[in-house]
Motif scaffolding. Structure first.
Motif, PDB file in Angstrom:
ATOM      1  N   PRO A 141       0.801  -1.233   0.000  1.00 23.68           N
ATOM      2  CA  PRO A 141       0.000   0.000   0.000  1.00 23.68           C
ATOM      3  C   PRO A 141       0.830   1.277   0.000  1.00 23.68           C
ATOM      4  N   MET A 142       2.067   1.198   0.497  1.00 27.96           N
ATOM      5  CA  MET A 142       2.919   2.386   0.481  1.00 27.96           C
ATOM      6  C   MET A 142       3.477   2.683  -0.905  1.00 27.96           C
ATOM      7  N   LEU A 143       3.749   1.631  -1.690  1.00 27.77           N
ATOM      8  CA  LEU A 143       4.347   1.866  -3.006  1.00 27.77           C
ATOM      9  C   LEU A 143       3.314   2.060  -4.113  1.00 27.77           C
ATOM     10  N   MET A 144       2.053   1.728  -3.851  1.00 30.41           N
ATOM     11  CA  MET A 144       1.026   1.850  -4.896  1.00 30.41           C
ATOM     12  C   MET A 144       0.908   3.294  -5.388  1.00 30.41           C
ATOM     13  N   PRO A 145       0.768   3.512  -6.687  1.00 29.53           N
ATOM     14  CA  PRO A 145       0.587   4.875  -7.189  1.00 29.53           C
ATOM     15  C   PRO A 145      -0.626   5.594  -6.594  1.00 29.53           C
ATOM     16  N   ASN A 146      -1.647   4.826  -6.186  1.00 29.91           N
ATOM     17  CA  ASN A 146      -2.825   5.454  -5.590  1.00 29.91           C
ATOM     18  C   ASN A 146      -2.667   5.676  -4.091  1.00 29.91           C
TER      19      ASN A 146
END
Length: 419
Positions: A141-146
């Motif tokens: 979740p930290m690396l997701m673009p969103n």
């Protein structure tokens, strides 16, 4: 019946300032944000560029709770800090973090060009050096673009929709356009729009250097970003975030909000020409600009100001200058053109939002910010460029454009009117 869309709040974290107001004042003063990096990347990895425009750590210190900062990629931290500032500026967030927003009528339209690159590559280093059990559970979740959009959306309980635009360096201008559509169509009353980027990392510096997109003025980083200058040799990497609170005019009026400007319309097109190079005659960039004017009910003669994409690359500046010149025609001398990346560097997916803020404040304060570092204008450029010091805009009703163009041929333009 479509709703008029107005700007009621601004927030920013940039190499020039910890807030939108600080960033604006530094831009008016012609402050360069680029500097030599305090690390050994250039030597260790043999990267020919050792400078960028970074956000000083003190600009975001103590603005997030420790648990928040730990669970967010730097791009999301920038996003959340700037969004909270914009909401407070709009009178929609109190000091204790509460607000009177209606969750079902509140949305987020956010953007990034690259996403959580620091999180991704730090996690890869951890995996290789310490094994899988040491990889953080929140890595995905930290690396997701969103991730940045989601952080803002959860912070304000935005249930009318939380969306992420990823279209390279046109991303956050497109996010403002998507927000315009949401409000104009009646799907939301309030949208937090903008973009953030934190991608000053050895891999990106090396990659952009390899394609010869970055300036190599290692002896003078502060003068390296020089849009439209005859000796420009590439862009300067930047980082940060810009947030704009957009509302329907009816909603803003009902609560007595201060209005900075009206978001009159936007235009979107694609070159379909090359994965990195602009279409050389600016044909489709021109189309995006004309679409923005058309939607806003504007004519070229209404334009008093253009914040140009103006990255300082040898090839990229010319197609845009051709397009602006063709758009303005006989009004080319009356529209003041600014290239603010000369100060902020290029914030990639966050660039359009910060430059939209400059455009909004230019109309609001009747001042066009300067373009610094121009020694001699390229003879191929025929525009009325604001150089070195701010220039006054005339009285009366005015309009302005903010342009963004990205790898993949993405062209996005937003048009603003005085309030």
């Amino acid at each position: 019946m479509s709703s008029t869309v107005v700007v009621t709040g601004l927030g920013a974290v940039t190499p020039l300032g910890a807030t939108a107001a600080e960033t604006w004042q530094a831009a008016l003063a012609g402050t360069p944000g680029a500097h030599t990096l305090d690390n050994d990347w250039a030597e260790k990895y043999e990267i020919p560029v050792d400078f960028a425009a970074t956000v000083p750590a003190e600009f975001t210190a103590d603005k997030l709770k420790k648990v928040e900062a730990k669970r967010l990629d730097p791009s999301s931290r920038f996003a959340l800090v700037s969004a909270r500032e914009a909401l407070a500026d709009a009178g929609l967030r109190s000091e204790d973090g509460t607000s009177d927003l209606d969750p079902e009528r509140t949305s987020v339209s956010w953007a990034t060009g690259i996403g959580g690159v620091w999180t991704l590559l730090d996690a890869w280093d951890t995996l290789r050096e310490e094994g899988s059990r040491r990889v953080m559970p929140l890595t995905v979740p930290m690396l997701m673009p969103n991730g940045p959009a989601a952080a803002i959306g959860m912070d304000i309980a935005a249930r009318a929709g939380v969306q992420t635009v990823v279209s390279a360096c046109a991303s956050s201008t497109e996010s403002l356009g998507q927000a315009y559509e949401m409000i104009s169509s009646g799907r939301a009353d309030v949208v937090v729009a903008g973009g953030s980027e934190s991608a000053i990392h050895p891999i990106t510096l090396a990659a952009f250097s390899s394609m010869r997109a970055l300036s190599r003025r290692t002896d003078s980083p502060e003068t390296a970003s020089r849009p439209y200058d005859v000796d420009r040799d590439g862009f300067v990497m930047g980082e940060g975030s810009g947030a704009v609170v957009l509302e329907s005019e009816e909603h803003a009026r009902a609560r007595g909000a201060r209005v900075y400007a009206q978001l009159a319309g936007w235009g979107l097109s694609n070159d379909s020409h090359h994965i990195t190079a602009n279409e050389p005659e600016g044909v489709h960039a021109l189309r995006a600009m004309r679409l923005a004017l058309q939607q806003g009910g504007l004519e070229p003669g209404d334009l008093a100001h253009v914040n140009a994409h103006a990255t300082s690359t040898p090839v990229g500046d010319i197609p845009e200058s051709i397009a602006i010149n063709q758009l303005l025609g006989g009004h080319v001398d009356s529209a003041l053109v600014s290239g603010t990346k000369s100060m902020t560097g290029h914030l990639l997916g966050g660039a359009g939002a910060v430059e939209a803020i400059f455009t909004i404040l230019a109309l609001h304060n009747r001042l066009a910010p300067p373009t610094i570092n121009i020694s001699e204008v390229d003879p191929k450029v025929n525009l009325n460029i604001v150089r070195d010091t701010p220039a006054e805009l005339p009285a009366g009703d005015l309009a302005a454009l903010s342009n963004s163009f990205g790898f993949g041929g993405h062209n996005a333009v937003v048009a603003f009117k005085t309030a």
